[in-house]
Design a protein around this motif. Structure first.
Motif, PDB file in Angstrom:
ATOM      1  N   ARG A  60      85.906  60.051  19.490  1.00 10.98           N
ATOM      2  CA  ARG A  60      84.934  59.676  18.510  1.00 10.98           C
ATOM      3  C   ARG A  60      84.673  60.582  17.279  1.00 10.98           C
ATOM      4  O   ARG A  60      84.527  60.056  16.455  1.00 10.98           O
ATOM      5  CB  ARG A  60      83.482  59.497  19.329  1.00 10.98           C
ATOM      6  N   LEU A  63      87.503  60.210  14.869  1.00  9.77           N
ATOM      7  CA  LEU A  63      87.352  58.888  14.271  1.00  9.77           C
ATOM      8  C   LEU A  63      86.243  58.822  13.237  1.00  9.77           C
ATOM      9  O   LEU A  63      85.874  57.769  12.541  1.00  9.77           O
ATOM     10  CB  LEU A  63      87.349  57.572  15.142  1.00  9.77           C
ATOM     11  N   LEU A  65      83.055  58.652  14.385  1.00  9.98           N
ATOM     12  CA  LEU A  65      81.853  58.087  15.089  1.00  9.98           C
ATOM     13  C   LEU A  65      80.903  59.034  15.584  1.00  9.98           C
ATOM     14  O   LEU A  65      79.967  58.421  16.040  1.00  9.98           O
ATOM     15  CB  LEU A  65      82.490  57.136  15.958  1.00  9.98           C
ATOM     16  N   TYR A  91      91.975  52.078  15.915  1.00 11.52           N
ATOM     17  CA  TYR A  91      91.053  52.276  16.955  1.00 11.52           C
ATOM     18  C   TYR A  91      90.909  50.877  17.829  1.00 11.52           C
ATOM     19  O   TYR A  91      90.462  50.156  17.369  1.00 11.52           O
ATOM     20  CB  TYR A  91      89.756  52.821  16.401  1.00 11.52           C
ATOM     21  N   PRO A  93      88.419  50.359  20.824  1.00  4.46           N
ATOM     22  CA  PRO A  93      87.244  50.916  21.559  1.00  4.46           C
ATOM     23  C   PRO A  93      87.489  50.756  23.051  1.00  4.46           C
ATOM     24  O   PRO A  93      88.136  49.680  23.443  1.00  4.46           O
ATOM     25  CB  PRO A  93      86.001  50.321  20.921  1.00  4.46           C
TER      26      PRO A  93
END
Lengths: 287, 316
Positions: A60, A63, A65, A91, A93
C-alpha cells in the motif's frame, strides 16, 4: 538478504520498485519500519509473512495508498511523489468480490481499469477496446464478459480484478493475496494466467501467505515479519526445504500448512498434471 | 391541466428532475452514499431561507449554499477522521435548523411556504427558476454522462482509482457538486426533504432489474421521468404535495419491480444455480458423472443435471 546496491543475478538490473530505508504507517505509528527492498524488471517476487507482518502495508505504501513516513519509495527510478505514470503499476487489491452496489458487467469493470491511460473527455479508441478485450481474454472470462459481476463466483470475481489491472497494460503487477480463499484448482488456474503475464515480460509482486501454488513462476521470495524484511532469497533456494528462509516461511503457516510444502506430493508441481486441472476449462484463452 | 402556465412550468421542471436526479443518484448508490443527497437538501434549506429572508433569488442562494456544503462534505470525508461522521451530521442538522429559523424570521415565512420548500409544490416554479433549472440540468447531464466512465471507476473502487493515478478527490468533489446542483433543480417540485428519494429510488429499481451499469442508468432515468411527470400530474388532480406524490409513485414502482424480480428468481431458482451458491466448477476430473448433451456436457449433481451457462449452471 539482497541489498539495494546488489541486484539479484537473474534480473536485467533495471529497478522498477525501490524502497530505501522506508517506513510506512498511519499517524505516528509506523507499521513498516526502515525497510529496503529492490525489485527489478522481470522478477516474480512473493512477499510472504504472517498476518499483521506488514506485507500489505509495504504494498500500500508503494502504491501511494498508505503514507510513507520515512525514507523513500522510487518507482522506475523516480521518487514516488514525482511519479505520474501510476498506470505502469497495476494493482489487484485483496478482495473477494468486486465492489459496487449498482449492477455492472465484467466488461464495464475491466474497462474502468483502462481510464488511467485515457484522456478525460475522449471516448475510448479501438486500441483501448482491444486492450480491454485482451485483458478479459487472458483471465478466461470471455464468455462472461456481459454478465453482471455479482453473478460470478468468488474466483471469477478475483479474475475480473486482475483483468481490470491488466487493462492499463501495466509493466508491473502488484497483487495482494490473489489465492486467499480460492480453491486449489482456481489457484493453479490463476498461476497459469500469471505465467502468461511473466512470458509477456511483466514484473510481478505478489503478497501471499501461500507460496505453493505460485512456486512454478516465482523467482524470489521475500519474507516479512514485524514490519521488517527478515529474509530474501531466490525462489529455488527459498522453496527448498533446506532453506533457512523456508524455516521462516513455514514457521508462520497460512490457513493450510499442508499446502505450504512445495515438495508435498499432493501439492502442485509444473507439468502436464498441473496444466490439466479443470479450473479454467471452457475458457479458451487459458487453454 | 395543460392550459395553466404554472402546470406547464411544473411539468417541465418535473421532466428535468426526472432526468437528472437518477443519473447523479446512480453514482451515489454505487459509492454507498445514498444519504448524502438528504444532507445536501438540509444544507440547501438554509440557502433557500436566506434567499427568502433577503428577498433575493432563493434558487441561486440555495445553489451557492449546497455547493459550499457539498465541497465541505468531500473535504471532511477525504480527511478520513473518525469524527467525520458526526461532523457531517452536525452540518446537516445546522442546515435544516438554520433554514426553519430563518424562514420563521422572514415576513413571507408562513407554514405553507415552508412546507412547499420541504415537500414540493406544483404552483411555485417561476419562469426564472425554469431557466436556471434548464441550464443546470444541461450541465449536470453533460458532465454525469460525459464523464461516466471516470465517475463509475471512482465510485466503483476508490482505492483502485487512486492507485492507478486518477484524481480521486477531484472526481469526488465534482460528484458532490453535481449532487448539489441536482438538489437545487429538484427543490421546487420534489422538495428539499425528499430530494434524495428521486436520486435513489429509481436506482433501487435498476438494482433489482438491470445487469449492467449502462442499463441501470437507463432504467433509473425511465423510472425517474415517469414517476416525476406522472406524480406532478397526479398531484394536480389529487391536490397533494407534488414531492410526496412523486416519491410514493417511485416507491410503488420499486415494490412492483422487487416482487416481480423475486418471483422470477424463485421460478428460475429451481432450474438455475448461481455460482455464488454453487462455487464448484464442473470439469472432467470433478468426480461428478458427465453426460454429453448436444453441444455441452451435463454433470450429475445431487440428482440434477448441471449444464454450465455463463456464470451459472442450468438444470437439464
Amino acid at each position: 538478504m539482497t541489498s539495494v546496491d546488489q541486484p539479484p543475478a537473474f534480473s536485467d538490473g533495471a529497478a522498477v520498485i525501490e524502497l530505501l530505508n522506508t517506513s510506512i504507517g498511519y499517524g505516528a505509528r509506523a507499521v513498516v519500519d526502515d525497510v529496503s527492498l529492490r525489485i527489478d524488471r522481470g522478477e516474480v517476487v512473493a512477499l510472504v509473512g504472517p498476518n499483521g507482518s506488514g506485507k500489505t502495508t509495504i504494498v500500500r505504501g508503494l502504491l501511494g495508498l498508505a503514507p510513507v513516513v520515512g525514507g523513500e519509495v522510487r518507482l522506475f527510478g523516480v521518487p514516488a511523489g514525482r511519479f505520474h505514470e501510476r498506470w505502469r503499476i497495476g494493482y489487484v487489491p485483496q478482495r473477494h468480490t468486486v465492489v459496487g452496489a449498482v449492477p455492472s458487467t465484467v466488461q464495464e469493470v475491466v474497462a474502468s481499469g483502462r481510464l488511467a491511460r485515457r484522456r478525460w473527455w475522449k471516448p475510448p479508441t479501438a486500441a483501448d477496446r482491444a486492450v480491454v478485450s485482451r485483458a478479459i481474454d487472458v483471465v478466461g472470462l470471455v464468455d462472461q464478459s456481459r454478465a453482471s459481476v455479482s453473478t460470478l463466483s468468488g474466483g471469477q470475481q478475483r479474475r475480473v480484478l486482475i483483468a481490470r489491472a491488466l487493462a492499463a497494460d501495466p509493466e508491473v503487477l502488484v497483487m495482494d493475496e490473489p489465492t486467499a480463499g480460492v480453491d486449489v484448482a482456481s489457484a493453479e488456474a490463476l498461476t497459469r494466467t500469471l505465467a502468461r503475464l511473466v512470458e509477456d515480460g511483466r514484473t510481478l509482486l505478489i503478497v501471499t501467505h501461500d507460496v505453493a501454488p505460485l512456486a512454478p513462476i516465482l523467482t524470489r521470495v521475500v519474507a516479512v515479519a514485524g514490519g521488517s524484511v527478515v529474509g530474501d532469497e531466490p525462489a529455488r533456494i527459498a522453496l527448498s526445504p533446506a532453506s533457512a528462509l523456508a524455516g521462516g516461511i513455514y514457521a508462520h503457516p497460512g490457513h493450510d500448512p499442508h499446502h505450504l510444502a512445495p515438495d508435498d506430493p499432493a501439492g502442485p508441481a509444473p507439468g502436464p498434471g498441473w496444466l490439466g486441472d479443470p479450473g479454467l476449462r471452457g475458457a479458451p484463452a487459458a487453454s | 391541466m395543460l392550459q395553466y402556465a404554472f402546470m406547464q412550468r411544473a411539468l417541465l421542471a418535473a421532466l428535468l428532475v426526472g432526468l437528472t436526479a437518477p443519473v447523479v443518484g446512480v453514482y451515489l448508490v454505487q459509492r454507498r452514499l445514498a444519504l448524502i443527497g438528504d444532507g445536501l437538501g438540509h444544507v440547501a434549506l438554509t440557502g433557500v431561507a436566506l434567499g427568502v429572508l433577503t428577498g433575493g433569488a432563493p434558487v441561486l442562494v440555495a445553489l451557492a449554499c449546497s455547493i459550499a456544503g457539498a465541497v465541505a462534505i468531500e473535504v471532511i470525508r477525504a480527511r478520513g477522521k473518525a469524527s467525520a461522521d458526526v461532523a457531517l451530521a452536525v452540518m446537516f442538522y445546522g442546515g435544516i435548523a438554520g433554514g426553519v429559523v430563518l424562514i420563521g424570521l422572514s415576513p413571507q415565512g408562513t407554514p405553507a411556504n415552508l412546507s412547499a420548500y420541504l415537500f414540493g409544490a406544483i404552483t411555485t416554479t417561476t419562469s426564472g427558476d425554469l431557466v436556471i433549472f434548464g441550464l443546470l440540468s444541461g450541465v449536470v447531464l453533460a458532465v454525469a454522462v460525459g464523464l461516466a466512465p471516470r465517475l463509475f471507476a471512482v465510485s466503483n473502487d476508490e482505492e483502485f482509482a487512486r492507485a492507478s493515478g486518477m484524481n480521486v478527490l477531484g472526481l469526488n468533489v465534482l460528484l458532490a457538486v453535481l449532487t448539489a446542483a441536482t438538489v437545487v433543480i429538484s427543490m421546487r417540485i420534489v422538495g428539499l426533504l425528499l430530494i434524495s428519494a428521486l436520486m435513489i429510488v429509481p436506482n433501487a429499481v435498476a438494482q433489482v432489474t438491470a445487469t449492467s451499469f449502462r442499463s441501470s442508468m437507463a432504467v433509473a432515468v425511465a423510472v425517474g421521468v415517469t414517476a416525476s411527470v406522472a406524480g406532478t400530474g397526479l398531484s394536480y388532480y389529487a391536490d397533494t404535495p407534488s414531492g410526496g406524490t412523486i416519491v410514493l409513485l417511485a416507491i410503488a414502482v420499486f415494490l412492483v419491480a422487487s416482487v416481480a424480480s423475486w418471483l422470477r428468481s424463485r421460478w428460475h431458482g429451481r432450474r438455475h444455480h448461481d455460482m455464488r451458491e454453487h462455487p464448484h466448477e464442473h470439469g472432467p476430473d470433478c468426480g461428478h458423472e458427465a453426460i454429453p448433451h448436444g453441444d455441452h456436457i451435463d454433470y450429475i449433481h445431487d440428482g440434477h443435471r448441471h449444464a454450465a451457462h455463463g456464470a451459472h449452471y442450468d438444470d437439464h
